[in-house]
Design a protein around this motif. Structure first.
Motif, PDB file in Angstrom:
ATOM      1  N   UNK A 138      -1.711  -6.198   4.060  1.00  0.00           N
ATOM      2  CA  UNK A 138      -2.294  -4.861   4.020  1.00  0.00           C
ATOM      3  C   UNK A 138      -3.801  -4.914   4.268  1.00  0.00           C
ATOM      4  N   UNK A 139      -4.277  -3.984   5.064  1.00  0.00           N
ATOM      5  CA  UNK A 139      -5.719  -3.842   5.252  1.00  0.00           C
ATOM      6  C   UNK A 139      -6.251  -2.902   4.184  1.00  0.00           C
ATOM      7  N   UNK A 140      -7.497  -3.108   3.815  1.00  0.00           N
ATOM      8  CA  UNK A 140      -8.135  -2.261   2.815  1.00  0.00           C
ATOM      9  C   UNK A 140      -8.884  -1.132   3.504  1.00  0.00           C
ATOM     10  N   UNK A 141      -8.829   0.058   2.890  1.00  0.00           N
ATOM     11  CA  UNK A 141      -9.616   1.161   3.430  1.00  0.00           C
ATOM     12  C   UNK A 141     -11.046   1.070   2.892  1.00  0.00           C
ATOM     13  N   UNK A 142     -11.845   2.073   3.151  1.00  0.00           N
ATOM     14  CA  UNK A 142     -13.253   2.035   2.738  1.00  0.00           C
ATOM     15  C   UNK A 142     -13.425   1.995   1.222  1.00  0.00           C
ATOM     16  N   UNK A 143     -12.411   2.444   0.478  1.00  0.00           N
ATOM     17  CA  UNK A 143     -12.451   2.409  -0.984  1.00  0.00           C
ATOM     18  C   UNK A 143     -11.784   1.139  -1.528  1.00  0.00           C
ATOM     19  N   UNK A 144     -11.481   0.188  -0.625  1.00  0.00           N
ATOM     20  CA  UNK A 144     -10.840  -1.084  -0.984  1.00  0.00           C
ATOM     21  C   UNK A 144      -9.416  -0.913  -1.517  1.00  0.00           C
ATOM     22  N   UNK A 145      -8.741   0.134  -1.072  1.00  0.00           N
ATOM     23  CA  UNK A 145      -7.352   0.389  -1.453  1.00  0.00           C
ATOM     24  C   UNK A 145      -6.451  -0.124  -0.330  1.00  0.00           C
ATOM     25  N   UNK A 146      -5.458  -0.966  -0.663  1.00  0.00           N
ATOM     26  CA  UNK A 146      -4.559  -1.475   0.379  1.00  0.00           C
ATOM     27  C   UNK A 146      -3.791  -0.338   1.050  1.00  0.00           C
ATOM     28  N   UNK A 147      -3.743  -0.396   2.369  1.00  0.00           N
ATOM     29  CA  UNK A 147      -3.029   0.610   3.142  1.00  0.00           C
ATOM     30  C   UNK A 147      -1.632   0.110   3.474  1.00  0.00           C
ATOM     31  N   UNK A 148      -0.658   1.015   3.569  1.00  0.00           N
ATOM     32  CA  UNK A 148       0.718   0.606   3.861  1.00  0.00           C
ATOM     33  C   UNK A 148       0.816  -0.156   5.183  1.00  0.00           C
ATOM     34  N   UNK A 149       1.757  -1.084   5.236  1.00  0.00           N
ATOM     35  CA  UNK A 149       2.015  -1.888   6.427  1.00  0.00           C
ATOM     36  C   UNK A 149       3.521  -1.816   6.688  1.00  0.00           C
ATOM     37  N   UNK A 150       3.960  -1.884   7.931  1.00  0.00           N
ATOM     38  CA  UNK A 150       5.396  -1.803   8.222  1.00  0.00           C
ATOM     39  C   UNK A 150       6.252  -2.805   7.440  1.00  0.00           C
ATOM     40  N   UNK A 151       5.712  -3.966   7.117  1.00  0.00           N
ATOM     41  CA  UNK A 151       6.514  -4.945   6.376  1.00  0.00           C
ATOM     42  C   UNK A 151       6.835  -4.451   4.966  1.00  0.00           C
ATOM     43  N   UNK A 152       5.991  -3.590   4.403  1.00  0.00           N
ATOM     44  CA  UNK A 152       6.292  -3.021   3.084  1.00  0.00           C
ATOM     45  C   UNK A 152       7.594  -2.222   3.132  1.00  0.00           C
ATOM     46  N   UNK A 153       7.752  -1.410   4.175  1.00  0.00           N
ATOM     47  CA  UNK A 153       8.985  -0.631   4.333  1.00  0.00           C
ATOM     48  C   UNK A 153      10.181  -1.546   4.588  1.00  0.00           C
ATOM     49  N   UNK A 154       9.966  -2.607   5.365  1.00  0.00           N
ATOM     50  CA  UNK A 154      11.058  -3.547   5.650  1.00  0.00           C
ATOM     51  C   UNK A 154      11.528  -4.244   4.373  1.00  0.00           C
ATOM     52  N   UNK A 155      10.589  -4.669   3.532  1.00  0.00           N
ATOM     53  CA  UNK A 155      10.979  -5.310   2.269  1.00  0.00           C
ATOM     54  C   UNK A 155      11.718  -4.330   1.357  1.00  0.00           C
TER      55      UNK A 155
END
Length: 47
Positions: A20-37
């Motif tokens: 996951x990449x972090x947004x400007x507030x350092x919050x992880x953003x969803x990634x397609x692998x999250x949905x796959x898991x």
């Protein structure tokens, strides 16, 4: 993990590296692998 009724079991090993990449507030953003898991877990434990 075990299903609520105990009829299904599964084990998953995941690398500690996060994709996951972090947004400007350092919050992880969803990634397609999250949905796959999530889909894998649902299929394995609920059919």
């Amino acid at each position: 993990m075990t299903s609520a009724d105990g009829t299904r079991r599964m084990s998953i090993a995941v690398n500690l590296q996060r994709w996951n990449r972090l947004d400007s507030a350092q919050i992880p953003q969803p990634h397609p692998i999250d949905d796959a898991l999530h889909s894998l877990i649902q299929l394995a434990l609920h059919g």
